[in-house]
Design an enzyme around this catalytic site. Structure first.
Site, mmCIF file in Angstrom:
data_model
loop_
_atom_site.group_PDB
_atom_site.id
_atom_site.type_symbol
_atom_site.label_atom_id
_atom_site.label_comp_id
_atom_site.label_asym_id
_atom_site.label_seq_id
_atom_site.Cartn_x
_atom_site.Cartn_y
_atom_site.Cartn_z
ATOM 1 N N ASP A 26 41.976 33.489 0.160
ATOM 2 C CA ASP A 26 40.621 33.256 -0.320
ATOM 3 C C ASP A 26 39.694 33.351 0.894
ATOM 4 O O ASP A 26 40.131 33.181 2.041
ATOM 5 C CB ASP A 26 40.525 31.875 -0.973
ATOM 6 N N LEU A 27 38.420 33.596 0.636
ATOM 7 C CA LEU A 27 37.473 33.797 1.742
ATOM 8 C C LEU A 27 36.664 32.537 2.049
ATOM 9 O O LEU A 27 36.908 31.839 3.037
ATOM 10 C CB LEU A 27 36.533 34.955 1.401
ATOM 11 N N ASP A 28 35.679 32.246 1.185
ATOM 12 C CA ASP A 28 34.726 31.166 1.457
ATOM 13 C C ASP A 28 35.399 29.798 1.374
ATOM 14 O O ASP A 28 35.967 29.427 0.351
ATOM 15 C CB ASP A 28 33.574 31.233 0.455
ATOM 16 N N THR A 126 38.694 37.337 -3.128
ATOM 17 C CA THR A 126 37.505 36.493 -3.169
ATOM 18 C C THR A 126 36.615 36.838 -4.348
ATOM 19 O O THR A 126 36.615 37.980 -4.825
ATOM 20 C CB THR A 126 36.700 36.665 -1.862
ATOM 21 N N LYS A 158 38.083 34.466 -10.967
ATOM 22 C CA LYS A 158 38.879 33.245 -10.903
ATOM 23 C C LYS A 158 38.262 32.201 -11.854
ATOM 24 O O LYS A 158 37.045 32.144 -11.958
ATOM 25 C CB LYS A 158 38.914 32.702 -9.480
ATOM 26 N N ASP A 183 41.153 27.060 -1.267
ATOM 27 C CA ASP A 183 40.546 25.766 -0.951
ATOM 28 C C ASP A 183 39.978 25.070 -2.179
ATOM 29 O O ASP A 183 39.507 23.932 -2.080
ATOM 30 C CB ASP A 183 39.424 25.921 0.086
#
Length: 252
Positions: A26-28, A126, A158, A183
């Site tokens: 995942d990115l952010d 993402t 998602k 996260d």
């Protein structure tokens, strides 16, 4: 260019069979700490349209597909089409990241380097758009991130598993052989539904206990082998208890 360095050979997993076929990031909030930038941009946009946007409001958007968040912002008074809201936010966030460089989450760069040194393919998965993920990927040594699957590349965001299933497909691996790192609960549900070994490292929002989900408090000092083992063990325990999320591709 990042000053990412490879770990010493002794810190790498000893057995290739114990390694994931790919690491899906995942990115952010997981790879980079961009959530505060998103929150500030959302607050600025809502205020420009005469509304109020609190920190608590912003937390409800964490992990959402961008157009879903844009619809919520429209409901709060932002009089723009969802696509324009998304584009405005992306440009604001990218401008900050380009100006100041990515703020990496603790341990993320080291784990990226460890996987790269071990020859493990890696992808960013993402709900941000491709151009934002590209900015982060380009801050890493060439070849670190092999693929990007972003919110503007999928039909279902998602927590639907589509993004993770696509990432495994483009890397040519089975989802069950992958390690996903998230996260948020929304992202974790997506990865679990795809059938991956999933580890969550909560950041700005708490993540509830979910069947099959492993968790760590930080990625600092983490080992790819250990994270993969933890994710697989959590899935196995949930399967024994009859609680495992059925991989989406195996549903009738």
């Amino acid at each position: 260019m990042s000053d990412l360095t490879s770990p010493a050979p002794s810190s790498l997993p000893a057995s290739r069979g114990e390694l994931p076929a790919a690491v899906l990031w995942d990115l952010d909030g997981t790879l980079v700490d961009t959530e505060p930038i998103w929150i500030a941009a959302e607050r600025e946009l809502v205020a420009a349209h005469g509304g109020t946007w609190t920190h608590e409001d912003a937390l409800t958007l964490v992990g959402n597909p961008l157009l879903t968040s844009a619809e919520i912002l429209r409901e709060r008074g932002v009089a723009l089409p969802p696509e324009e809201i998304a584009a405005w936010l992306i440009e604001r966030v990218n401008a900050q990241v380009l100006a100041n460089g990515p703020t990496w989450r603790p341990g993320a760069r080291e784990l990226l380097a460890q996987a790269r040194a071990a020859g493990i393919p890696q992808a960013i998965v993402t709900m941000s758009y491709h151009r934002q993920a590209r900015v982060v990927a380009d801050a890493l040594p060439p070849g670190t991130i092999g693929e990007i699957v972003s919110g503007d590349m999928v039909t279902n965001g998602k927590p639907h598993p589509e993004a993770y299933l696509r990432a495994a497909e483009v890397l040519g691996v089975e989802p069950r052989d992958c390690l996903a790192i998230e996260d948020s609960a929304t992202g974790a549900r997506s990865a679990l539904a795809a059938g991956t070994a999933t580890v969550v490292c909560p950041n700005v929002v708490p993540v509830p206990e979910l069947p099959g989900l492993a968790r760590v408090g930080t990625l600092a000092g983490a080992d790819v082998r250990d994270l993969f083992a933890a994710g697989r063990a959590a899935r196995a325990a949930a399967a024994v208890a009859g609680e495992a999320t059925e991989p989406a591709r195996e549903r009738a």
